[in-house]
Design a protein around this motif. Structure first.
Motif, mmCIF file in Angstrom:
data_model
loop_
_atom_site.group_PDB
_atom_site.id
_atom_site.type_symbol
_atom_site.label_atom_id
_atom_site.label_comp_id
_atom_site.label_asym_id
_atom_site.label_seq_id
_atom_site.Cartn_x
_atom_site.Cartn_y
_atom_site.Cartn_z
ATOM 1 N N ASN A 182 8.836 80.238 74.101
ATOM 2 C CA ASN A 182 9.279 78.710 73.681
ATOM 3 C C ASN A 182 8.186 78.401 72.191
ATOM 4 O O ASN A 182 7.626 77.632 72.048
ATOM 5 C CB ASN A 182 8.354 77.837 74.826
ATOM 6 N N ASN A 183 8.671 79.333 71.284
ATOM 7 C CA ASN A 183 8.009 79.464 70.099
ATOM 8 C C ASN A 183 8.955 79.344 68.887
ATOM 9 O O ASN A 183 8.617 79.502 67.708
ATOM 10 C CB ASN A 183 7.253 80.736 70.095
ATOM 11 N N LYS A 217 13.982 75.101 64.034
ATOM 12 C CA LYS A 217 15.562 75.258 64.765
ATOM 13 C C LYS A 217 16.685 75.255 63.608
ATOM 14 O O LYS A 217 17.712 75.678 63.725
ATOM 15 C CB LYS A 217 15.748 74.157 65.666
ATOM 16 N N GLU A 271 11.942 84.361 69.718
ATOM 17 C CA GLU A 271 11.890 84.580 71.230
ATOM 18 C C GLU A 271 12.802 85.608 71.527
ATOM 19 O O GLU A 271 14.084 85.505 70.809
ATOM 20 C CB GLU A 271 12.158 83.286 71.801
ATOM 21 N N ASN A 311 13.365 75.180 74.642
ATOM 22 C CA ASN A 311 12.820 74.653 73.234
ATOM 23 C C ASN A 311 13.358 73.671 72.609
ATOM 24 O O ASN A 311 13.434 73.244 71.489
ATOM 25 C CB ASN A 311 13.286 75.970 72.313
#
Length: 252
Positions: free
Chosen positions: A131-132, A136, A178, A198
């Protein structure tokens, strides 16, 4: 101490910085016993069952320290061969110096093969690939390797499945936000779950050339969230890559 469940991983805090990263997998009715459904030498049962749990912890960026195996069969001859397969997989992953422990069934005769594996790693919580996704914008989801299951896999040397070396190269060069091993629910399921975790959604590539619904069996492929600008570098080092889609921010 805090305990957190994320996908197939369990994170247990050790202190303010480090966490245990725990994953497990199991296999049933696969082997050479009388009631086994899929007939495969127990060496490869151990090898591929270990692979799944190793992949989970490795993709998350955990430093693997131990593997436990729980075998629902006798030590000799079946258990010995399963453990040989596990050791071979640890060697392939270049972590054969870790602690290995387990148990077998010595009280009752077994008619089908059952294997359970747990892998434990350690990592700094803020460095784990879980979840890193920080940015985006320009982030895409790719798959690496071809999804295969059962006797589709060349158990001796399948060049089409994702390798440990590929995963380590991506981690060492910090080219992924990820990475997630793909299981029985397929590429698309894992990609959508990654996006959801995310706080984003997946815009699927219409021209994807891999079966995004097919089971990946013993983690024969993975998905990775990477920067679009890094794709050329990744494809120059790693084969069997497909673009699954790109991330979009959820509307507020």
């Amino acid at each position: 101490m805090s305990i957190e469940k994320i996908r197939d991983l369990t994170l247990v805090s050790l202190d303010s910085e480090k966490s245990l990263v725990i994953s497990c997998d199991s296999s049933g009715s696969i082997g050479m016993k009388e009631k086994d459904v899929l007939k495969i030498p127990p060496f490869y049962v151990g090898k591929f069952t270990a692979r799944v749990a190793i992949m989970e912890v490795m993709c998350a960026g955990g430093n693997i320290v131990t593997l436990t195996n729980v075998l629902s069969c006798e030590m000799k001859p079946t258990g010995v061969e399963i453990i040989k397969g596990i050791k071979e997989e640890l060697k392939s992953a270049k972590i054969d110096d870790i602690s290995l422990t387990g148990s077998t069934e010595e009280n009752f005769k077994t008619y089908s093969t059952g294997v359970g594996v747990t892998v434990i790693g350690v990592g700094k919580r803020n460095e784990l690939k879980i979840n890193n996704i920080k940015d985006k914008e320009g982030c895409i989801i790719i798959s690496i390797g071809i999804p295969k299951v059962g006797d589709e896999i060349d158990i001796k040397n399948d060049k089409e499945i994702v390798s440990y070396d590929s995963i380590k190269w991506i981690l060492e060069n910090d080219l992924s936000y990820e990475m997630v091993p793909v299981g029985s629910k397929g590429i698309l399921y894992e990609a959508k779950l990654l996006c959801k975790n995310n706080n984003s959604r997946l815009k699927t590539n219409k021209d994807v050339r891999v079966d995004i619904y097919k089971s990946s069996g013993p983690s024969t492929c993975i998905i990775a969230a990477v920067k679009k600008k890094d794709l050329k570098s990744i494809t120059s080092h790693i084969d069997y890559i497909n673009i699954i889609g790109e991330l979009e921010n959820l509307r507020k």
